[in-house]
Write an enzyme that holds these catalytic residues in place. Sequence first.
Site, PDB file in Angstrom:
ATOM      1  N   LYS A  22      -7.515   1.255  -2.306  1.00  0.00           N
ATOM      2  CA  LYS A  22      -6.315   1.804  -2.947  1.00  0.00           C
ATOM      3  C   LYS A  22      -5.096   0.938  -2.637  1.00  0.00           C
ATOM      4  O   LYS A  22      -4.173   0.852  -3.448  1.00  0.00           O
ATOM      5  CB  LYS A  22      -6.069   3.248  -2.545  1.00  0.00           C
ATOM      6  CG  LYS A  22      -5.532   3.512  -1.162  1.00  0.00           C
ATOM      7  CD  LYS A  22      -5.346   5.018  -0.935  1.00  0.00           C
ATOM      8  CE  LYS A  22      -4.757   5.310   0.449  1.00  0.00           C
ATOM      9  NZ  LYS A  22      -3.335   4.960   0.537  1.00  0.00           N
ATOM     10  N   ARG A  27      -1.000  -2.154  -5.441  1.00  0.00           N
ATOM     11  CA  ARG A  27      -0.195  -3.369  -5.576  1.00  0.00           C
ATOM     12  C   ARG A  27      -0.509  -4.091  -6.883  1.00  0.00           C
ATOM     13  O   ARG A  27       0.404  -4.566  -7.574  1.00  0.00           O
ATOM     14  CB  ARG A  27      -0.454  -4.286  -4.376  1.00  0.00           C
ATOM     15  CG  ARG A  27       0.199  -3.797  -3.097  1.00  0.00           C
ATOM     16  CD  ARG A  27      -0.387  -4.477  -1.866  1.00  0.00           C
ATOM     17  NE  ARG A  27       0.357  -4.149  -0.648  1.00  0.00           N
ATOM     18  CZ  ARG A  27       0.234  -2.996   0.025  1.00  0.00           C
ATOM     19  NH1 ARG A  27      -0.603  -2.063  -0.412  1.00  0.00           N
ATOM     20  NH2 ARG A  27       0.955  -2.776   1.112  1.00  0.00           N
ATOM     21  N   GLY A  70       2.078   8.721  -0.929  1.00  0.00           N
ATOM     22  CA  GLY A  70       3.188   8.052  -0.281  1.00  0.00           C
ATOM     23  C   GLY A  70       3.398   6.621  -0.739  1.00  0.00           C
ATOM     24  O   GLY A  70       4.531   6.201  -1.008  1.00  0.00           O
ATOM     25  N   SER A 145       7.805   0.824   8.189  1.00  0.00           N
ATOM     26  CA  SER A 145       6.735   0.859   7.184  1.00  0.00           C
ATOM     27  C   SER A 145       6.715  -0.427   6.393  1.00  0.00           C
ATOM     28  O   SER A 145       7.725  -0.821   5.792  1.00  0.00           O
ATOM     29  CB  SER A 145       6.924   2.040   6.233  1.00  0.00           C
ATOM     30  OG  SER A 145       5.958   1.994   5.195  1.00  0.00           O
ATOM     31  N   ASP A 291      -4.006   2.249  10.060  1.00  0.00           N
ATOM     32  CA  ASP A 291      -4.810   3.213   9.304  1.00  0.00           C
ATOM     33  C   ASP A 291      -6.196   3.442   9.903  1.00  0.00           C
ATOM     34  O   ASP A 291      -6.868   4.416   9.547  1.00  0.00           O
ATOM     35  CB  ASP A 291      -4.953   2.767   7.843  1.00  0.00           C
ATOM     36  CG  ASP A 291      -3.695   3.051   7.032  1.00  0.00           C
ATOM     37  OD1 ASP A 291      -2.849   3.827   7.508  1.00  0.00           O
ATOM     38  OD2 ASP A 291      -3.557   2.485   5.931  1.00  0.00           O
ATOM     39  N   LYS A 318       3.400   9.252   8.368  1.00  0.00           N
ATOM     40  CA  LYS A 318       2.317   9.295   7.387  1.00  0.00           C
ATOM     41  C   LYS A 318       2.224  10.708   6.811  1.00  0.00           C
ATOM     42  O   LYS A 318       3.179  11.481   6.854  1.00  0.00           O
ATOM     43  CB  LYS A 318       1.016   8.861   8.054  1.00  0.00           C
ATOM     44  CG  LYS A 318       1.027   7.432   8.584  1.00  0.00           C
ATOM     45  CD  LYS A 318       1.057   6.407   7.461  1.00  0.00           C
ATOM     46  CE  LYS A 318       0.909   5.000   8.005  1.00  0.00           C
ATOM     47  NZ  LYS A 318       0.850   3.986   6.918  1.00  0.00           N
TER      48      LYS A 318
END
Length: 427
Positions: A22, A27, A70, A145, A291, A318
């Site tokens: 994802k 992107r 997000g 982030s 992650d 998150k």
Amino acid sequence: MNLRIFPPDELLEADITLPLSKSITNRALIINALTPGAEPLGDMASCDDSQAMIAALSSADTAINIGAAGTTMRFLTAFYASQPGRQVTLDGSERMRHRPIGILVEALRSLGADIAYRGGEGFPPLAINGRQLEGGELTIEANVSSQYISALLMIAPTMAKGLKLRLMGDVASRPYIAMTLGLMKHWGVECQWEGDVITVPSASYRPAAFSVEADWSAASYWYEIEALTSGWVTLRGLQEKSLQGDSALAQIYTKLGVDTSFQPDEGEGVALSANPDQAPRLEVDLAETPDIAQSIIATCAMLGVPFRITGLASLKIKETDRLEAMRRELLKVGVVMTIEEDSIASWDGRRRPIMEMPVFDTYEDHRMAMALAPVSLYVPGVVINNVEVVAKSYPEFWQHLIDAGFKLVDADHPVAVASEEGEEAEA
């Protein structure tokens, strides 16, 4: 739905076709949408986040709701801000309305964007009036982030002056920025990253064919399962020369008893097998790959490997505060994890007695559900609440567990969950 999970009856053997990435998908979708004359892309990730991105980019509505996605919120904020004449109100779920976006909004405003808050200051929903952005020089905090940085980089070629972006402080999730720059290069825009400065020229993206590789983040749950079973796992679609920083899994898990063998044909994936070299203690910095933290934490907790994991500051913003959520849930299996400076998770090996069968909450967080499910290998019958959250990134996860021999039972109505072939998992 809440699921009670039982491990396979025999030594685990699994052959899994992982979902597409994802991170790459979202992107690629943004860059392709910014490319004059681009053709629609081929196969993309089928998860909720990417579907939200696809729906938003194909919509002519002035009110866009992206739910809990997000990455989609951050990328679309920059995208719509750079589209002259486009007026959009960008909103999300209740949780999304509590996830900060002020750093990105202020950065975009400094580059000429017209964005207003429609709720709390610094949070969605956002009213965006798209325009040609001036660009120029910008300094941004880089330790919160990487998605803010990627969002700015992808629209930078459309700015009149391009963008000279100075990163202030330690850079969070550096491989995700490198991924963004690599994809921009694929679409014809060359950038320079020297020290703490990234320079993007004012330029035009060029149409390019592209295929998305499998998701290394999704692979982390199978690395966890392999470490806890010493079985045989094949993961299809992973690439050794990957754009994804989470491919660091292959190296990290050698310390947790898992070897990775890449298949000869690129994209055919990897074979996981057990090795006897489990470390007595794990110390690792995951600032570049946060992650995969939950999977590694859960693996160590079940194997009884004390750990100290640093570089986790971004986990607070998150889907939930992932460090605090893991601390709470691991207490249910007797593991007393501590949190230091909001960025370090550690465990000295201490345990408390388990007084009842663990029922794990997921906090509307897909990674909580998937990282905790393999605990069933050591505590058969654990319950995972609100299992639908995995649709955010890995909608096939529960079916893949069934395919690997796990037994899934509706915890509220003791009925076995059926597989795609119509067979039921026995309670």
